[in-house]
Design a protein around this motif. Structure first.
Motif, PDB file in Angstrom:
ATOM      1  N   THR A   1     -46.227 -23.490  33.823  1.00 31.12           N
ATOM      2  CA  THR A   1     -47.622 -23.499  33.894  1.00 31.12           C
ATOM      3  C   THR A   1     -48.039 -24.718  33.099  1.00 31.12           C
ATOM      4  O   THR A   1     -47.597 -25.355  32.264  1.00 31.12           O
ATOM      5  N   SER A   2     -49.306 -25.156  33.372  1.00 32.44           N
ATOM      6  CA  SER A   2     -49.940 -26.195  32.646  1.00 32.44           C
ATOM      7  C   SER A   2     -50.387 -25.754  31.485  1.00 32.44           C
ATOM      8  O   SER A   2     -51.000 -26.466  30.633  1.00 32.44           O
ATOM      9  N   ASP A   3     -50.392 -24.677  30.789  1.00 34.39           N
ATOM     10  CA  ASP A   3     -51.013 -24.320  29.731  1.00 34.39           C
ATOM     11  C   ASP A   3     -49.997 -24.424  28.574  1.00 34.39           C
ATOM     12  O   ASP A   3     -48.454 -24.339  28.841  1.00 34.39           O
ATOM     13  N   TYR A   4     -50.379 -24.864  27.580  1.00 28.85           N
ATOM     14  CA  TYR A   4     -49.527 -25.002  26.403  1.00 28.85           C
ATOM     15  C   TYR A   4     -49.406 -23.944  25.480  1.00 28.85           C
ATOM     16  O   TYR A   4     -50.077 -23.169  25.275  1.00 28.85           O
ATOM     17  N   GLY A   5     -48.040 -23.517  25.487  1.00 31.44           N
ATOM     18  CA  GLY A   5     -47.491 -22.433  24.641  1.00 31.44           C
ATOM     19  C   GLY A   5     -46.158 -22.203  24.529  1.00 31.44           C
ATOM     20  O   GLY A   5     -45.246 -22.603  25.093  1.00 31.44           O
ATOM     21  N   ALA A   6     -45.669 -21.177  23.543  1.00 37.00           N
ATOM     22  CA  ALA A   6     -44.566 -20.601  23.186  1.00 37.00           C
ATOM     23  C   ALA A   6     -44.633 -19.217  22.776  1.00 37.00           C
ATOM     24  O   ALA A   6     -45.433 -19.107  22.215  1.00 37.00           O
ATOM     25  N   SER A   7     -43.772 -18.259  23.285  1.00 36.43           N
ATOM     26  CA  SER A   7     -43.959 -17.095  22.608  1.00 36.43           C
ATOM     27  C   SER A   7     -42.574 -16.120  22.240  1.00 36.43           C
ATOM     28  O   SER A   7     -41.451 -16.775  22.939  1.00 36.43           O
ATOM     29  N   ALA A   8     -42.664 -15.119  21.843  1.00 35.58           N
ATOM     30  CA  ALA A   8     -41.446 -14.194  21.523  1.00 35.58           C
ATOM     31  C   ALA A   8     -41.991 -12.865  21.579  1.00 35.58           C
ATOM     32  O   ALA A   8     -43.226 -12.452  21.106  1.00 35.58           O
ATOM     33  N   ASP A   9     -41.114 -12.010  22.460  1.00 36.30           N
ATOM     34  CA  ASP A   9     -41.380 -10.707  22.681  1.00 36.30           C
ATOM     35  C   ASP A   9     -40.500  -9.625  22.047  1.00 36.30           C
ATOM     36  O   ASP A   9     -40.737  -8.493  22.437  1.00 36.30           O
TER      37      ASP A   9
END
Ligand SMILES: [Zn+2]
Length: 335
Positions: free
Chosen positions: A182-190
């Motif tokens: 995706t062109s969105d900047y991000g990182a995550s942890a679930d």
């Protein structure tokens, strides 16, 4: 929705979107494979080298699978990746367990221990993920469960021929690493999976910087932040930006930043990659006084990293690495 909220928890960037499962041009797909291999390889190194210090471990395979349903343009995906069956091997760690066992890129996965890889509708419906990612999440969970009890017999199709491979995993901290195009900047942890977007990956100057982001997200999982925030009654969404919600969320961000330094060092990455990344990212994309109260502004984060690197330099190194202080005991309730 949960992923969107967790993305907010981790980065106060543009919202984490799932609208576009993949770019569909052949060149884009080849780039996607290379990017996936990079995330897999760095994540695998972080998870395996820190295994002696993790409370919860699993046997990692060193491979990333994908499912034909992840792709908007099925014909382009078939042209690039083959997909003789719905599941196939997208990427491998070069010297990882799957590669050593003889698994090859684009092998189509038919069965695990003799059971065909075919989820039921009920199994898919139970998975808390966007619909396009449920089949792959199910297959990953199936394979991970099988790897944890014994060597696994994988039945694959390779150039039309049936091949059986026996795969033995390598001990690793429990965390899976994935790329979200995706062109969105991000990182995550679930709590289990670490995700980084392709836009964010494109911002990394080198593997040390990528390791810094993946280690931060892995730290959220290892420190059980999702569960501990839930136990503390933290409200998600906009309410998370207020009062006690914001204060405890910030506490988890500080913990993840601190632990990330030790995780990087144990995996042989330069912890200063975190300093370099956040300095550059903060100058270019930081929101300054508009930063959310759940996160330190980048200068404070950099100071925190430097403080933790000084602690690391003074710490005793065991044969297998440095015992991260935050993993030395069960994390206490957040308060
Ligand atoms: Zn975070």
């Amino acid at each position: 929705m949960i992923r969107l909220l967790l993305a907010l928890l981790c980065f106060t960037l543009s919202p984490f979107a799932h609208a576009a499962p993949a770019p569909d041009a052949a060149a884009g797909l080849a780039d996607l494979r290379a990017a996936d291999a990079r995330v897999l390889t760095i994540g695998y190194r972080l998870a395996t080298r820190n295994a002696p210090f993790c409370r919860v471990t699993e046997n990692a395979s060193g491979m990333t699978l994908h499912h034909i349903g992840q792709y908007g343009d099925v014909a382009a995906a078939r042209a690039t990746f083959g997909f003789a069956r719905e599941y196939a091997v997208l990427a491998l760690v070069a010297d990882g367990p799957a590669a050593k066992a003889g698994v090859q890129i684009d092998d189509a996965l038919v069965a695990v221990n003799g059971s065909s890889l075919q989820p039921t509708a009920a199994q898919l419906a139970a998975i808390d993920q966007p619909a396009a990612y449920r089949p792959i999440a199910w297959a990953d969970a199936t394979l991970r469960a099988a790897l944890d009890t014994a060597p696994v017999r994988l039945s694959v199709l390779r150039d039309g021929a049936a091949v059986d491979v026996t795969l033995t995993g390598v001990r690793a901290c429990r965390s899976r690493f994935e790329l979200r195009p995706t062109s969105d900047y991000g990182a995550s942890a679930d709590g289990d999976i670490v995700s980084i977007t392709s836009a964010m990956l494109g911002f990394m100057a080198d593997d040390d910087e990528l390791a810094a982001i993946l280690a931060h997200e892995m730290a959220h999982n290892l420190l059980e932040h999702r569960r501990r925030l839930n136990d503390a009654g933290i409200q998600r969404g906009l309410m998370q930006q207020l009062g006690r919600n914001a204060q405890l969320t910030l506490a988890t961000e500080i913990e993840a930043d601190r632990l990330s330094i030790w995780l990087m060092a144990n995996a042989g990455f330069d912890p200063a990659g975190a300093v370099r990344f956040w300095t550059r990212y903060g100058k270019q994309r930081g929101k300054g006084i508009f930063s959310a109260p759940t996160h330190y502004r980048w200068k404070k984060r950099v100071a925190l990293f430097e403080e933790e690197m000084a602690k690391l330099a003074a710490a005793h190194r065991q044969p297998e690495g440095w015992m991260p202080p935050l993993l030395a005991e069960t994390p206490p309730p957040l308060q």
